[in-house]
Design an enzyme around this catalytic site. Structure first.
Site, PDB file in Angstrom:
ATOM      1  N   CYS A  43       4.696   4.998  -9.464  1.00 21.28           N
ATOM      2  CA  CYS A  43       4.898   3.634  -9.964  1.00 21.28           C
ATOM      3  C   CYS A  43       3.612   2.821  -9.848  1.00 21.28           C
ATOM      4  O   CYS A  43       3.254   2.342  -8.765  1.00 21.28           O
ATOM      5  CB  CYS A  43       6.020   2.959  -9.173  1.00 21.28           C
ATOM      6  SG  CYS A  43       6.328   1.250  -9.662  1.00 21.28           S
ATOM      7  N   CYS A  85       4.113  -0.828  -8.777  1.00 16.50           N
ATOM      8  CA  CYS A  85       4.335  -0.954  -7.334  1.00 16.50           C
ATOM      9  C   CYS A  85       3.039  -0.850  -6.540  1.00 16.50           C
ATOM     10  O   CYS A  85       2.825  -1.587  -5.571  1.00 16.50           O
ATOM     11  CB  CYS A  85       5.292   0.137  -6.842  1.00 16.50           C
ATOM     12  SG  CYS A  85       6.835   0.285  -7.733  1.00 16.50           S
ATOM     13  N   ASP A  86       2.168   0.084  -6.927  1.00 17.11           N
ATOM     14  CA  ASP A  86       1.084   0.495  -6.040  1.00 17.11           C
ATOM     15  C   ASP A  86      -0.334   0.273  -6.554  1.00 17.11           C
ATOM     16  O   ASP A  86      -1.301   0.597  -5.853  1.00 17.11           O
ATOM     17  CB  ASP A  86       1.246   1.979  -5.714  1.00 17.11           C
ATOM     18  CG  ASP A  86       2.533   2.258  -4.959  1.00 17.11           C
ATOM     19  OD1 ASP A  86       3.003   1.360  -4.240  1.00 17.11           O
ATOM     20  OD2 ASP A  86       3.083   3.367  -5.108  1.00 17.11           O
TER      21      ASP A  86
END
Length: 310
Positions: free
Chosen positions: A135, A138-139
């Site tokens: 993701c 997300c990261d």
């Protein structure tokens, strides 16, 4: 069936969306059972740090899952362990059959999520959360000004690659074919981006690293057979996503790819059955989107049951 197996609402899936749906349904004074085959929190339990959930600058995934669980159960929802085998539509009643018990409810909310396909190569599991990610949204922030790799060649791989390119030093797409499968618009953007690089006809063989983090991707050139290592700090894998919907295949609510089809109110075409989160076909799969959809599903469950009583 004993009354302790009968509920107004059964939520299948104890991730952020399912816990939120249970919270809203319970706060509407409905009897609610949350069923999950594992510990509550879902994929949050595999997330070391979360820094994009409003209200928390930085929180551990299991800690956020615990807080959501406590909020739902404090409102009156119950939690039970069970691997759901199937859901049977019996008109106004839905029967949920797990590996150990059967339950009844007038409303079933499906929140079983989806899983990313894995490469199943050495280092993938070892470095999950230490440089291996599924993701970018997300990261990406953890890899600012770093070299990263994206493995895959479809829409998701290129979309996420472009997202990463906003902050990463470079993004190298490693693809097993000699051309991308992504739609042409995305390809054009990727090829025009100076930060995007491409390795063609490459079979990923391993993800390498030291004791703490990823250091590179080992791949084989399928044309020459030569093995090479691309030095990177992060590896983002996009080789497909599978909806966890096998138990619901007989309800007639899935599309050809196995995703559950709903409207904006999280309603499926089957009255009394709602779905939310990653089991739906959508572009953004985040804790925040699951929570938003969970609140809608929980409220819609109340609305549905209220109309039955009229």
């Amino acid at each position: 069936m004993a009354d302790d197996k009968k509920f107004d609402v059964i939520v299948i899936g104890g991730g952020p969306g399912g816990l939120t749906a249970a919270l809203y349904a319970a706060r509407a004074n409905l009897s609610v059972m949350i069923l999950d085959r594992g510990i509550y929190g879902g994929q949050m339990n595999n997330t070391a740090g979360i820094d994009n959930y409003p209200g928390f600058v930085d929180i551990q995934g299991p800690e956020l899952g615990e807080k959501m669980y406590q909020t739902a159960t404090n409102a009156g929802a119950e939690f039970g362990y069970g691997d759901v085998q199937t859901v049977k539509d019996e008109g106004l009643i839905k029967r949920v059959i797990t590996d150990t018990a059967e339950y009844e409810a007038k409303v079933v909310i499906l929140a079983t999520g989806a899983v990313h396909k894995h490469l199943n190569v050495t280092g993938e599991d070892e470095y999950a959360g230490k440089g291996v990610s599924y993701c970018a949204v997300c990261d990406a922030a953890f890899f600012k000004d770093e070299d990263v790799a994206v493995i895959g060649g479809g829409d998701s791989a290129i979309q996420e690659g472009l997202y990463l390119a906003q902050s990463a030093k470079s993004v190298t797409v490693i693809h097993r074919r000699d051309q991308l499968r992504a739609k042409q618009e995305l390809q054009s953007k990727a090829f025009a981006n100076d930060k995007m690089k491409f390795v063609w006809n490459a079979q990923t063989e391993a993800i390498e690293g030291d004791e703490a983090k990823v250091t590179g991707v080992k791949y084989k050139d399928k044309e020459t057979g030569e093995e090479k290592v691309l030095p990177v700090a992060g590896v983002f894998i996009y080789v497909g996503i599978l909806a966890q919907t096998e138990p619901f295949k007989d309800l007639g609510i899935l599309d050809e790819q196995g995703w559950i089809v709903t409207d904006d109110h999280m309603k499926t075409k089957l009255p009394g059955v709602f779905a939310l989160g990653d089991v739906r076909e959508k572009d953004l799969r985040q804790i925040t989107t699951a929570v938003g959809e969970g609140s809608i599903a929980g409220q819609e469950a109340y609305n549905y049951l209220s109309k039955l009583d009229d």
